[in-house]
Design a protein around this motif. Structure first.
Motif, PDB file in Angstrom:
ATOM      1  N   GLY A  38      -6.043  11.141  13.080  1.00 24.24           N
ATOM      2  CA  GLY A  38      -7.182  10.662  13.862  1.00 24.24           C
ATOM      3  C   GLY A  38      -7.072   9.161  14.075  1.00 24.24           C
ATOM      4  O   GLY A  38      -5.997   8.575  13.966  1.00 24.24           O
ATOM      5  N   ASP A  39      -8.181   8.525  14.366  1.00 23.35           N
ATOM      6  CA  ASP A  39      -8.192   7.101  14.695  1.00 23.35           C
ATOM      7  C   ASP A  39      -7.735   6.255  13.511  1.00 23.35           C
ATOM      8  O   ASP A  39      -8.409   6.192  12.479  1.00 23.35           O
ATOM      9  N   ILE A  40      -6.602   5.570  13.697  1.00 20.99           N
ATOM     10  CA  ILE A  40      -6.026   4.754  12.631  1.00 20.99           C
ATOM     11  C   ILE A  40      -6.696   3.382  12.632  1.00 20.99           C
ATOM     12  O   ILE A  40      -6.826   2.741  13.679  1.00 20.99           O
ATOM     13  N   VAL A  41      -7.145   2.956  11.439  1.00 24.69           N
ATOM     14  CA  VAL A  41      -7.883   1.701  11.320  1.00 24.69           C
ATOM     15  C   VAL A  41      -7.139   0.640  10.496  1.00 24.69           C
ATOM     16  O   VAL A  41      -7.508  -0.529  10.529  1.00 24.69           O
ATOM     17  N   PHE A  42      -6.096   1.044   9.764  1.00 20.70           N
ATOM     18  CA  PHE A  42      -5.367   0.080   8.941  1.00 20.70           C
ATOM     19  C   PHE A  42      -3.995   0.629   8.582  1.00 20.70           C
ATOM     20  O   PHE A  42      -3.862   1.818   8.283  1.00 20.70           O
ATOM     21  N   VAL A  43      -2.986  -0.248   8.623  1.00 15.25           N
ATOM     22  CA  VAL A  43      -1.636   0.125   8.193  1.00 15.25           C
ATOM     23  C   VAL A  43      -1.186  -0.873   7.133  1.00 15.25           C
ATOM     24  O   VAL A  43      -1.225  -2.084   7.348  1.00 15.25           O
ATOM     25  N   GLU A  44      -0.802  -0.353   5.965  1.00 16.97           N
ATOM     26  CA  GLU A  44      -0.260  -1.178   4.892  1.00 16.97           C
ATOM     27  C   GLU A  44       1.237  -0.925   4.853  1.00 16.97           C
ATOM     28  O   GLU A  44       1.678   0.216   4.702  1.00 16.97           O
ATOM     29  N   PHE A  45       2.021  -1.986   5.030  1.00 15.47           N
ATOM     30  CA  PHE A  45       3.470  -1.815   5.002  1.00 15.47           C
ATOM     31  C   PHE A  45       4.094  -2.804   4.034  1.00 15.47           C
ATOM     32  O   PHE A  45       3.462  -3.778   3.626  1.00 15.47           O
ATOM     33  N   GLU A  90      -4.500   0.758  16.074  1.00  6.68           N
ATOM     34  CA  GLU A  90      -4.622   1.875  17.005  1.00  6.68           C
ATOM     35  C   GLU A  90      -3.375   2.066  17.874  1.00  6.68           C
ATOM     36  O   GLU A  90      -3.211   3.109  18.517  1.00  6.68           O
ATOM     37  N   LEU A  91      -2.457   1.101  17.869  1.00  9.71           N
ATOM     38  CA  LEU A  91      -1.183   1.271  18.591  1.00  9.71           C
ATOM     39  C   LEU A  91      -0.427   2.482  18.059  1.00  9.71           C
ATOM     40  O   LEU A  91       0.311   3.128  18.798  1.00  9.71           O
ATOM     41  N   ASN A  93      -1.712   5.273  17.229  1.00  7.86           N
ATOM     42  CA  ASN A  93      -2.250   6.432  17.943  1.00  7.86           C
ATOM     43  C   ASN A  93      -1.771   6.476  19.384  1.00  7.86           C
ATOM     44  O   ASN A  93      -1.335   7.512  19.869  1.00  7.86           O
ATOM     45  N   GLY A  94      -1.860   5.351  20.064  1.00  5.83           N
ATOM     46  CA  GLY A  94      -1.567   5.325  21.497  1.00  5.83           C
ATOM     47  C   GLY A  94      -0.099   5.311  21.837  1.00  5.83           C
ATOM     48  O   GLY A  94       0.302   5.828  22.885  1.00  5.83           O
ATOM     49  N   GLU A  95       0.709   4.697  20.990  1.00 10.89           N
ATOM     50  CA  GLU A  95       2.141   4.546  21.265  1.00 10.89           C
ATOM     51  C   GLU A  95       2.951   4.776  19.988  1.00 10.89           C
ATOM     52  O   GLU A  95       3.608   3.864  19.493  1.00 10.89           O
ATOM     53  N   PRO A  96       2.906   5.980  19.414  1.00 13.06           N
ATOM     54  CA  PRO A  96       3.578   6.178  18.122  1.00 13.06           C
ATOM     55  C   PRO A  96       5.084   5.910  18.149  1.00 13.06           C
ATOM     56  O   PRO A  96       5.662   5.561  17.126  1.00 13.06           O
ATOM     57  N   TYR A  97       5.716   6.035  19.329  1.00 10.54           N
ATOM     58  CA  TYR A  97       7.162   5.833  19.415  1.00 10.54           C
ATOM     59  C   TYR A  97       7.547   4.502  20.056  1.00 10.54           C
ATOM     60  O   TYR A  97       8.726   4.189  20.170  1.00 10.54           O
TER      61      TYR A  97
END
Length: 129
Positions: A38-45, A90-91, A93-97
């Motif tokens: 679903g809507d991604i709100v945070f990415v920890e890398f 949210e990128l 979600n919109g552009e996973p590749y």
């Protein structure tokens, strides 16, 4: 139906890997994975310079629904992270590749060897139905 790109390699944990140049591999999560989250709100890398191992956690992705581990499909050292995701998660979600890629890793050994342990697009499609 989720998009699966033929030229990528996939993990059973729903990450994709793309050979960029030399021993550099770009990694992200699949279209299927982002649709489940679903809507991604945070990415920890991981920070650049961090060593990652195939099949082991290298961060997490938080959506409005849940938090999910991000697993490295390859073993190597993180060279670069997608800093755009700090302000625009949210990128994914919109552009996973494209714009939603997460890290670039310099693999240990050869890219061919690393990708040989991953799934082809055809095998990944069979897993996700």
């Amino acid at each position: 139906m989720s998009e699966v790109r033929e030229h990528l390699a996939y993990s059973e944990e729903h990450e994709w890997a793309e050979a960029v140049e030399g021993q550099i591999v770009r990694i992200g999560i699949t279209d299927y994975a982002q649709s489940l989250l679903g809507d991604i709100v945070f990415v920890e890398f991981p920070e650049p310079g961090t060593s990652v191992s195939a099949g082991e956690s290298m961060g997490s992705i938080e959506s409005v629904k849940t938090v999910s581990e991000l697993y490295s499909p390859v073993t190597g050292k993180v060279l670069k992270v997608n800093g755009l995701l700090l302000d625009q998660p949210e990128l994914v979600n919109g552009e996973p590749y494209e714009g939603g890629w997460i890290v670039e890793v310099e693999v240990e050994g050869s890219v061919e060897e690393a990708f040989g342990k991953l799934l082809s697009a055809e095998k990944y499609k069979a897993i996700i139905g």
